[in-house]
Design an enzyme around this catalytic site. Structure first.
Site, short mmCIF file in Angstrom:
data_model
loop_
_atom_site.label_atom_id
_atom_site.label_comp_id
_atom_site.label_asym_id
_atom_site.label_seq_id
_atom_site.Cartn_x
_atom_site.Cartn_y
_atom_site.Cartn_z
N ASP A 134 39.91 48.71 24.54
CA ASP A 134 41.11 48.26 25.22
C ASP A 134 41.83 47.23 24.37
OD1 ASP A 134 42.86 48.39 27.45
OD2 ASP A 134 42.09 46.47 28.15
N HIS A 141 53.19 40.52 28.13
CA HIS A 141 51.96 40.28 28.88
C HIS A 141 51.17 39.13 28.25
CE1 HIS A 141 48.22 40.92 31.06
NE2 HIS A 141 47.59 41.11 29.91
N GLU A 207 45.38 46.51 35.87
CA GLU A 207 46.22 46.37 34.68
C GLU A 207 46.89 47.72 34.44
OE1 GLU A 207 43.89 44.75 31.42
OE2 GLU A 207 44.29 42.70 32.11
N GLU A 209 48.36 50.38 32.31
CA GLU A 209 48.22 50.73 30.89
C GLU A 209 48.40 52.23 30.70
OE1 GLU A 209 44.89 49.09 28.77
OE2 GLU A 209 44.75 47.33 30.09
N ASP A 241 43.15 49.50 34.05
CA ASP A 241 42.03 48.71 33.53
C ASP A 241 41.71 47.60 34.54
OD1 ASP A 241 40.14 47.61 31.78
OD2 ASP A 241 41.63 46.30 30.85
N ARG A 245 39.39 38.76 37.46
CA ARG A 245 39.93 37.58 36.77
C ARG A 245 39.00 36.37 36.82
NH1 ARG A 245 43.16 40.24 33.58
NH2 ARG A 245 44.85 41.31 34.67
N GLN A 248 36.11 36.98 34.49
CA GLN A 248 36.65 36.90 33.12
C GLN A 248 36.85 35.46 32.66
OE1 GLN A 248 40.34 39.09 32.78
NE2 GLN A 248 40.51 38.81 30.58
N LYS A 261 35.47 43.55 32.90
CA LYS A 261 36.22 44.79 32.65
C LYS A 261 35.31 46.01 32.66
CE LYS A 261 40.08 42.64 31.07
NZ LYS A 261 41.47 43.00 31.32
N THR A 265 37.19 51.75 35.04
CA THR A 265 38.50 52.01 34.44
C THR A 265 38.93 53.37 34.95
OG1 THR A 265 37.82 50.82 32.43
CG2 THR A 265 39.77 52.23 32.26
N GLU A 372 50.05 38.32 36.72
CA GLU A 372 51.41 37.92 36.34
C GLU A 372 52.37 37.96 37.53
OE1 GLU A 372 50.79 41.01 33.19
OE2 GLU A 372 52.47 39.95 32.29
MN MN Z 1 43.39 45.77 29.69
#
Ligand code: MN
Length: 424
Positions: A134, A141, A207, A209, A241, A245, A248, A261, A265, A372
C-alpha cells in the site's frame, strides 16, 4: 475490425447508457451460480455476465496452446499469458458481443448457457493475491494527515516529494466486496493515558483507494523502465484500505503501519483492464522537484476516473455520499510506484496488488478518509436523521464507486462495499 474501445460499438445485449459495463469495458471477474457452483471467469456486460469458460470449451475463444484458462477460480493463469494475449482476447470478446455478429447472438442454446443475469450470480475474489503493498501517494491526503499530527510547517515528511512512500501489507486478508469486516482488536493508548490496553478499535476508518493488479512478473535484481512497468499492469479495482486509527497511532513508530491495516482490505470484484482505461489517460500533477531518473515518466500515467464514497448507518433509508473525488489528483502514478517497488531488486509477482494510497483532492468534499472528513474527530460528518459520524460504528455500510465518463457511455468499476461487524 474496430478497436474494442471504439465508442460507436454496440452489443446485441441491451446496455443502459448509465451502466458501468458497456461493450467498451469488458472487465473480468470470478463468479459462481447456485445451480453451477464451480467458480469460473466471466466478463460483465450490462446486467449480465458472459461465461468465458463456456465460450472457451465451445471453441469460440481459442487461447492455444493454453487451455481451460477460464475454467479457473482466479485470473492468475490468464494473466500469466501476457499483454498480447490480453489484447487479443479482449478484441475477440468484443467481437462476439457486437450487435452485428451472429455467432453468439443467433445461437440460442449457447446464449442460454453463456449469458447469465448478474443479479443471479455470486462474485468471488477475482485473483489470487500474491502480495499486497500500500502506498501513500496523494499529496493532499499526506498533507491533511501531516497538518493534523505535525502542524502546517512539517506536514510533508522530507522524503515524500522524492519517492512513492509505501509499506508491505497483508495479502491474506484481502477480501471481495460484500464481505463483512470485523472490527479489529489491538493495543490502544490514547495520548491522555499512561499505559496501553488491549481491546476493540474505537477509531475505525476507511481509505478510498484504487488497486493495481500486476499481471506479469519481474525478476529479482532487475529494475523496470516506464514501458516495462506499464506493460505489467493488467488492470485496476476499487480498494478500501480499512484502517484502525487508534491502533495505528500507537504502533506506527518507527516501522509504520502493522496491525492497524492488516485485518482487512476490500476490493471490487471486477478487474477493469488497463486497455479499457486507455482513452481516459491524463497527465498527473507537475512534479517538483524533478524525480530521480529511475522514477521519471514520459507518458500521461494518471486517469480521469471519478470516485465517490457513500455511508449508510443502521436506520438510514439510503446511503449518503460523503466524498466525491478523482484518481487524477494522485501525485505519484501507479507506474512510478511499480518502478520504485522493483528498484531495489524486489521481484514482482503475478497477482500482486498495489494500493494507490488514499485518494484525496484539493477540495473539502474530496477527502478520502473519515480521519480527514471529520478532521481527526473534531468535525463529525452529519448524516440523515441526525446521525453523526467521526469514525465507523458497528453496522455501518461503506461503499466506494468509480467510473470514467465517456461520451454517452461510462467505463465503470461497480462498487466495493463492506459492512462493519462487531469485534469478536
Ligand atoms: Mn492506505
Amino acid at each position: 475490425m474496430p478497436h474494442p474501445n471504439d465508442p460507436s460499438l454496440r452489443s446485441f445485449i441491451p446496455v443502459d447508457p448509465a451502466s458501468d459495463f458497456p461493450i467498451q469495458n469488458l472487465p473480468y471477474g470470478v463468479f459462481s451460480a447456485a445451480d453451477s457452483p464451480q467458480r469460473r471467469i466471466g466478463v460483465a456486460i450490462g446486467d449480465f455476465v458472459l461465461d468465458l469458460a463456456v465460450l472457451e470449451s465451445e471453441g469460440l475463444i481459442d487461447l492455444a496452446p493454453a487451455y481451460d484458462v477460464f475454467a479457473q477460480d482466479s485470473l492468475n493463469p490468464f494473466m500469466s499469458l501476457g499483454p498480447p494475449v490480453w489484447s487479443k482476447t479482449r478484441a475477440r470478446i468484443s467481437e462476439l458481443l457486437r450487435h452485428d455478429n451472429p455467432e453468439l447472438r443467433d445461437n440460442k442454446a449457447l446464449r442460454s448457457r453463456a449469458v447469465l443475469a448478474r443479479a443471479g450470480v455470486t462474485m468471488h475474489l477475482p485473483f489470487h493475491v500474491s502480495g499486497y503493498t500500500d502506498f501513500y501517494s496523494s499529496k493532499e491526503h499526506a498533507t491533511n494527515v501531516g497538518v493534523m499530527f505535525r502542524g502546517k510547517d512539517n506536514a510533508l515528511q522530507p522524503n515524500w516529494l522524492h519517492m512513492p512512500i509505501g509499506y508491505n501489507g497483508r495479502a491474506s486478508t484481502v477480501v471481495v466486496s460484500g464481505t463483512k469486516v470485523q472490527r479489529p482488536r489491538g493495543q490502544l493508548k490514547p495520548p491522555n493515558v499512561d499505559v496501553p490496553s488491549f481491546g476493540p478499535c474505537k477509531r475505525l476508518d476507511f481509505e478510498l483507494e484504487m488497486g493495481v493488479v500486476i499481471g506479469q512478473p519481474s525478476n529479482m535484481g532487475e529494475m523496470l523502465t516506464e514501458v516495462q512497468a506499464e506493460a505489467m499492469i493488467f488492470g485496476f479495482v476499487l480498494l478500501n484500505d480499512w484502517s484502525a486509527r487508534d491502533i495505528q497511532q500507537w504502533e506506527y513508530v518507527p516501522l509504520g503501519p502493522f496491525q492497524a491495516k492488516a485485518f482487512a482490505t476490500s476490493i471490487s470484484p471486477w478487474v477493469v483492464t488497463r486497455e479499457a482505461l486507455e482513452p481516459f489517460r491524463v497527465a498527473g500533477p507537475n512534479q517538483e522537484p524533478t524525480p530521480l531518473p529511475y522514477l521519471q515518466q514520459k507518458g500521461a500515467q494518471n486517469y480521469d476516473l471519478e470516485l465517490d464514497v457513500s455511508l449508510r448507518a443502521p436506520g438510514m433509508k439510503a446511503a449518503q455520499t460523503i466524498c466525491r473525488t478523482n484518481f487524477k489528483y494522485m501525485y505519484w502514478s501507479s507506474v512510478q510506484q511499480l518502478m520504485h517497488h522493483a528498484s531495489s531488486g524486489c521481484a514482482m509477482s503475478i497477482g500482486d496488488l498495489l494500493g494507490s494510497g488514499t485518494i484525496s483532492g484539493p477540495e473539502k468534499h474530496q477527502r478520502g478518509s473519515l480521519l480527514e472528513i471529520s478532521w481527526n474527530g473534531t468535525e463529525p460528518v452529519e448524516l440523515a436523521d441526525g446521525i453523526k459520524r467521526s469514525f465507523l460504528e458497528d453496522g455501518d455500510s461503506l461503499a466506494i464507486r468509480g467510473w470514467c465518463q465517456g461520451d454517452g457511455y461510462r467505463i465503470g468499476f461497480g462498487e466495493v462495499e463492506g459492512t462493519v461487524a462487531a469485534a469478536g
